[in-house]
Design an enzyme around this catalytic site. Structure first.
Site, PDB file in Angstrom:
ATOM      1  N   PHE A   8       0.857  -1.191   0.000  1.00  0.00           N
ATOM      2  CA  PHE A   8       0.000   0.000   0.000  1.00  0.00           C
ATOM      3  C   PHE A   8       0.887   1.233   0.000  1.00  0.00           C
ATOM      4  O   PHE A   8       1.711   1.410   0.893  1.00  0.00           O
ATOM      5  CB  PHE A   8      -0.935   0.045   1.216  1.00  0.00           C
ATOM      6  CG  PHE A   8      -1.829   1.263   1.205  1.00  0.00           C
ATOM      7  CD1 PHE A   8      -3.019   1.270   0.476  1.00  0.00           C
ATOM      8  CD2 PHE A   8      -1.465   2.425   1.872  1.00  0.00           C
ATOM      9  CE1 PHE A   8      -3.824   2.400   0.437  1.00  0.00           C
ATOM     10  CE2 PHE A   8      -2.273   3.565   1.830  1.00  0.00           C
ATOM     11  CZ  PHE A   8      -3.455   3.543   1.111  1.00  0.00           C
ATOM     12  N   ASP A  24       9.332   2.765   1.784  1.00  0.00           N
ATOM     13  CA  ASP A  24       8.136   3.491   2.225  1.00  0.00           C
ATOM     14  C   ASP A  24       8.004   3.264   3.732  1.00  0.00           C
ATOM     15  O   ASP A  24       7.480   2.245   4.172  1.00  0.00           O
ATOM     16  CB  ASP A  24       6.907   2.986   1.467  1.00  0.00           C
ATOM     17  CG  ASP A  24       5.613   3.671   1.925  1.00  0.00           C
ATOM     18  OD1 ASP A  24       5.642   4.382   2.958  1.00  0.00           O
ATOM     19  OD2 ASP A  24       4.579   3.472   1.265  1.00  0.00           O
ATOM     20  N   LYS A  60       2.976   9.632   8.435  1.00  0.00           N
ATOM     21  CA  LYS A  60       2.126   9.366   9.609  1.00  0.00           C
ATOM     22  C   LYS A  60       2.661   9.899  10.952  1.00  0.00           C
ATOM     23  O   LYS A  60       2.137  10.870  11.474  1.00  0.00           O
ATOM     24  CB  LYS A  60       1.816   7.876   9.690  1.00  0.00           C
ATOM     25  CG  LYS A  60       0.878   7.428   8.568  1.00  0.00           C
ATOM     26  CD  LYS A  60       0.299   6.060   8.817  1.00  0.00           C
ATOM     27  CE  LYS A  60      -0.849   5.739   7.877  1.00  0.00           C
ATOM     28  NZ  LYS A  60      -0.451   5.177   6.581  1.00  0.00           N
TER      29      LYS A  60
END
Ligand SMILES: *Cc1c(COP(=O)(O)O)cnc(C)c1O
Length: 398
Positions: A135, A222, A251
């Site tokens: 993702f 990532d 995040k």
């Protein structure tokens, strides 16, 4: 319940299947809803609230920053960018940072770096290796890099230029790229988050690093979810003792204030130049202050060592309390990024846990995701397990 949600938000697009509660305030690892009900937050806004809620040191710093300067423009120098870039590059052993506001933007920039890196070398149609279960976001480019058909389907043609392989299968990676002169980069999550908490093995990361070196490919990590101390090291790939060429963050970086970053070094750090890329909000003074203070407070409070210790404590407690229940397939993860995989879909647990006063999520249909603030205490870890156990037993017995 659906009617309740729709009634609550008639003008907001129905892009989320929401649990019918509305949160009003928080403190530490606790949040309270508009009716005064208390919850233990083991989700942290999906691995975002690094320092928990209303951390007194962060609140003071952000209040001061809001009263001083929130936003200017990248037409001018922003001193906070140099400050945060220095803190990040020192900890990553890399050299340069581009700031944006979200995870997908960071990955979009990483994809642009990889493609331009290839084009600059004379590769007209650059290709990037990505992974099953990956993702990377929901923009056209990042959803093309994402594996899940639910994310990808329904928007017309996707971006081409991606080669997809299985995690942790080095021979397959070699076979899938053999003789392909267009490959420019390998892009992966060190621990796949949305895809079901699947870690890349250290030995695999080391082999991919060596392959990228041999082939002149960029290794892009990532770290949007696994980075910023979540696994007990600043960045999860550091458990394998490697350094990528490009790393994306978002995040947890601002403890709740939107901040994204692309960290690069070597050739990858020199690809983007004036006019190639940019962002209006990226790197604004408020976002930079949030990032700088998050790192400062994490170090002051010893949160890396704490995350390693409390993560081990929570994982072994989950293993001993849940691991032997029939239908619990696996308890895995690193630091405070933990997944509990069940033998059947368990999405209903999100709402059931909230009813029981616990915030968690479920990814990839069958994996309970536990990503609490890094300030979690032992008593709170015990409480997560105590609240979760009867719910898991009930779901599996049903
Ligand atoms: C959440 C996430 C993203 C996307 O971040 P947004 O801020 O939602 O755009 C990308 N990659 C990973 C690994 C993520 O967990």
């Amino acid at each position: 319940m659906t009617a309740h949600i729709e009634a609550a938000s008639p003008h907001v697009m129905p892009t989320y299947g929401r649990v019918p509660i509305a949160l009003e305030r928080g403190r530490g690892c606790r949040v309270w809803d508009v009716n005064g009900k208390e919850y233990l937050d083991a989700l942290a806004g999906i691995a975002v609230n690094t320092l928990g809620h209303a951390h007194p040191k962060l609140v003071a710093a952000l209040q001061e920053q809001v009263a001083t300067l929130i936003h200017t423009s990248n037409y001018y120098h922003v001193p906070g960018q140099e400050q945060l870039a220095t803190l990040l590059t020192e900890r990553a052993h890399m050299t340069n940072v581009f700031f944006c506001s979200t995870g997908l933007e960071a990955n979009e920039a990483a994809i642009k770096i990889a493609r331009k890196y290839g084009v600059d070398k004379g590769i007209a149609k650059p290709e990037i290796v990505v992974y099953e279960h990956a993702f990377h976001g929901r923009s056209i480019a990042t959803m093309s890099a994402t594996a899940n058909p639910k994310v990808r389907n329904g928007f017309g043609d996707l971006l081409d230029g991606f080669v997809r392989v299985a995690p942790n299968d080095y021979e397959q990676l070699v076979a899938a790229t053999e003789g392909n002169p267009n490959v420019v980069a390998v892009m992966m999550e060190p621990i796949q988050g949305e895809g079901g908490l699947h870690p890349m093995r250290a030995e695999y990361l080391q082999k991919v690093r060596a392959l990228c070196d041999a082939k002149g490919w960029l290794l892009i990590m990532d770290e949007v979810q696994a980075g910023m101390g979540r696994t007990g090291k600043w960045f999860a790939h550091q458990w394998a003792g490697i350094t990528p060429d490009v790393m994306t963050l978002a995040k947890g970086l601002g403890s709740g204030v939107p901040v994204g970053a692309v960290v690069a070094h070597n050739a990858a750090a020199k690809v983007l130049t004036a006019g190639n890329h940019g962002s209006t909000f990226g790197g604004n003074p408020l976002a930079m202050r949030a990032g700088v203070e998050t790192i400062r407070i994490m170090e002051e409070d010893g949160l890396l060592a704490h995350t390693t210790a409390i993560g081990q404590y929570l994982k072994s407690k989950l293993q001993s309390e849940l691991g032997s229940i029939d239908g619990v397939v696996d308890v895995r993860g690193q630091g405070l990024m933990i997944g509990v995989e069940l033998a059947k879909p368990c999405g209903q647990l999100i709402g059931q846990a909230a009813e029981a006063g616990l915030l968690i999520s479920v990814t990839a249909d069958t994996v309970i995701r536990i990503v609490p603030p890094l300030i979690l205490s032992e008593a709170e870890a015990d409480e997560i397990v105590a609240k979760l156990k009867p719910l898991v037993q009930a779901v599996l017995a049903a």
